[in-house]
Design a protein around this motif. Structure first.
Motif, PDB file in Angstrom:
ATOM      1  N   ALA A 172      46.085  44.450  42.515  1.00 45.73           N
ATOM      2  CA  ALA A 172      44.631  44.606  42.566  1.00 45.73           C
ATOM      3  C   ALA A 172      44.143  44.759  44.004  1.00 45.73           C
ATOM      4  O   ALA A 172      43.180  45.494  44.266  1.00 45.73           O
ATOM      5  CB  ALA A 172      43.943  43.413  41.908  1.00 45.73           C
ATOM      6  N   GLN A 173      44.824  44.097  44.938  1.00 40.66           N
ATOM      7  CA  GLN A 173      44.424  44.179  46.339  1.00 40.66           C
ATOM      8  C   GLN A 173      45.071  45.348  47.067  1.00 40.66           C
ATOM      9  O   GLN A 173      44.422  46.028  47.866  1.00 40.66           O
ATOM     10  CB  GLN A 173      44.788  42.869  47.061  1.00 40.66           C
ATOM     11  CG  GLN A 173      43.964  41.672  46.651  1.00 40.66           C
ATOM     12  CD  GLN A 173      42.504  41.775  47.064  1.00 40.66           C
ATOM     13  OE1 GLN A 173      42.173  42.399  48.074  1.00 40.66           O
ATOM     14  NE2 GLN A 173      41.636  41.145  46.285  1.00 40.66           N
ATOM     15  N   ILE A 189      37.816  43.013  41.319  1.00 39.08           N
ATOM     16  CA  ILE A 189      38.196  44.401  41.573  1.00 39.08           C
ATOM     17  C   ILE A 189      38.485  45.122  40.253  1.00 39.08           C
ATOM     18  O   ILE A 189      38.014  46.238  40.015  1.00 39.08           O
ATOM     19  CB  ILE A 189      39.419  44.456  42.502  1.00 39.08           C
ATOM     20  CG1 ILE A 189      39.025  43.981  43.912  1.00 39.08           C
ATOM     21  CG2 ILE A 189      40.016  45.865  42.548  1.00 39.08           C
ATOM     22  CD1 ILE A 189      40.193  43.815  44.855  1.00 39.08           C
ATOM     23  N   ARG A 249      43.858  51.450  38.979  1.00 37.49           N
ATOM     24  CA  ARG A 249      42.780  52.237  38.373  1.00 37.49           C
ATOM     25  C   ARG A 249      43.328  53.156  37.291  1.00 37.49           C
ATOM     26  O   ARG A 249      42.733  53.316  36.224  1.00 37.49           O
ATOM     27  CB  ARG A 249      42.051  53.054  39.448  1.00 37.49           C
ATOM     28  CG  ARG A 249      40.806  53.758  38.929  1.00 37.49           C
ATOM     29  CD  ARG A 249      40.085  54.462  40.057  1.00 37.49           C
ATOM     30  NE  ARG A 249      39.538  53.531  41.016  1.00 37.49           N
ATOM     31  CZ  ARG A 249      38.392  52.905  40.888  1.00 37.49           C
ATOM     32  NH1 ARG A 249      37.637  53.099  39.801  1.00 37.49           N
ATOM     33  NH2 ARG A 249      37.956  52.069  41.808  1.00 37.49           N
ATOM     34  N   GLN A 289      45.452  49.813  44.520  1.00 34.98           N
ATOM     35  CA  GLN A 289      44.308  50.001  43.630  1.00 34.98           C
ATOM     36  C   GLN A 289      44.323  51.339  42.902  1.00 34.98           C
ATOM     37  O   GLN A 289      43.813  51.445  41.787  1.00 34.98           O
ATOM     38  CB  GLN A 289      43.011  49.821  44.412  1.00 34.98           C
ATOM     39  CG  GLN A 289      42.821  48.382  44.885  1.00 34.98           C
ATOM     40  CD  GLN A 289      41.499  48.151  45.572  1.00 34.98           C
ATOM     41  OE1 GLN A 289      40.586  48.967  45.514  1.00 34.98           O
ATOM     42  NE2 GLN A 289      41.384  47.023  46.269  1.00 34.98           N
ATOM     43  N   ASN A 293      40.541  39.224  43.075  1.00 35.44           N
ATOM     44  CA  ASN A 293      41.397  40.166  42.350  1.00 35.44           C
ATOM     45  C   ASN A 293      40.763  40.600  41.035  1.00 35.44           C
ATOM     46  O   ASN A 293      40.738  41.787  40.683  1.00 35.44           O
ATOM     47  CB  ASN A 293      42.763  39.530  42.071  1.00 35.44           C
ATOM     48  CG  ASN A 293      43.457  39.057  43.329  1.00 35.44           C
ATOM     49  OD1 ASN A 293      43.360  39.676  44.375  1.00 35.44           O
ATOM     50  ND2 ASN A 293      44.167  37.930  43.226  1.00 35.44           N
TER      51      ASN A 293
END
Length: 227
Positions: free
Chosen positions: A211-212, A85, A219, A215, A82
């Motif tokens: 995070a998984q 990423i 972001r 995204q 996580n």
């Protein structure tokens, strides 16, 4: 007669050349690029560009992170951690260099329950696991984004190893973390306790599930945070 004609031709050619020389054609530099200001020489242009690049190179940024793949809470078995990423998103946005904290001896379990037990034991023992490699030219960085997962309401012990391994004086440390519901767990103050003479900013906390699985939203959140 022939001499007179030749003389006239020479005069015509001379006047034609003089007319070209007195026109409004802009001067060109040594590589044939037209410049409208004859006072701007190629050397001056090159010098200005070099100055700009030197100024931008004065500020160097590094993203440092520790992350684990395998079985993680709420997301199952993952191939990329996580925190990794989020770290990559920050590096993409900032153009920073990246350093991943990797253990010299990777004894971390890949199953969730075993990993939590392992992390708790390290925490109880105030362990300082060795790191496989060091940051080259650490002194040249003035801004460091520092990422980690929250384990038992704290940083993983190997992150303390990293903080204790370098002189952070005069640097700005910007922490970010991933978690399973605990938020940043007060880790800003814990980082400050190790590097007290450092500008440590507030922690960006991202749920590991986001995070998984979300995204695009993360972001955007990262981009807004960086501004």
């Amino acid at each position: 007669m022939r001499r007179l004609i030749s003389f006239m031709l020479v005069c015509i050619l001379v006047f034609a050349l003089a007319g070209c020389a007195s026109g409004n054609n802009a001067p060109t530099d040594s590589v044939g690029v037209t410049t409208n200001d004859p006072t701007i020489l190629p050397e001056e242009s090159d010098g200005t560009e070099a100055e700009d690049s030197t100024v931008s190179a004065d500020s160097k940024t590094l993203v440092v992170y520790f992350s684990r793949a395998g079985e993680q809470y709420g997301v199952g078995v993952i191939e990329k951690g996580n925190t990794a990423i989020v770290a990559e998103m920050i590096a993409d946005e900032t153009g920073a260099d990246v350093f991943e904290i990797l253990p010299k001896e990777d004894n971390y379990p890949t199953t969730y329950t075993e990993l939590t037990d392992f992390a708790k034991e390290e925490q109880n023992n105030s362990a300082r696991p060795e790191i496989a490699s060091a940051v080259e030219y650490f002194d040249s960085y003035d801004t460091i984004y520092f990422g980690y997962p929250i384990w038992w309401g704290d940083l993983p012990m190997i992150c303390y190893t990293f903080l204790e391994s370098y002189d952070f004086s005069g640097k700005t440390v910007i922490p970010f973390c991933t978690h399973a519901g605990s938020g940043n767990a007060g880790t800003q103050s814990k980082i400050l306790s190790v590097i007290p003479n450092t500008d440590v900013r507030e922690v960006l906390a991202i749920p590991g599930t986001d995070a998984q699985n979300d995204q695009d939203s993360v972001r955007q959140q990262v981009a807004e945070w960086l501004k």
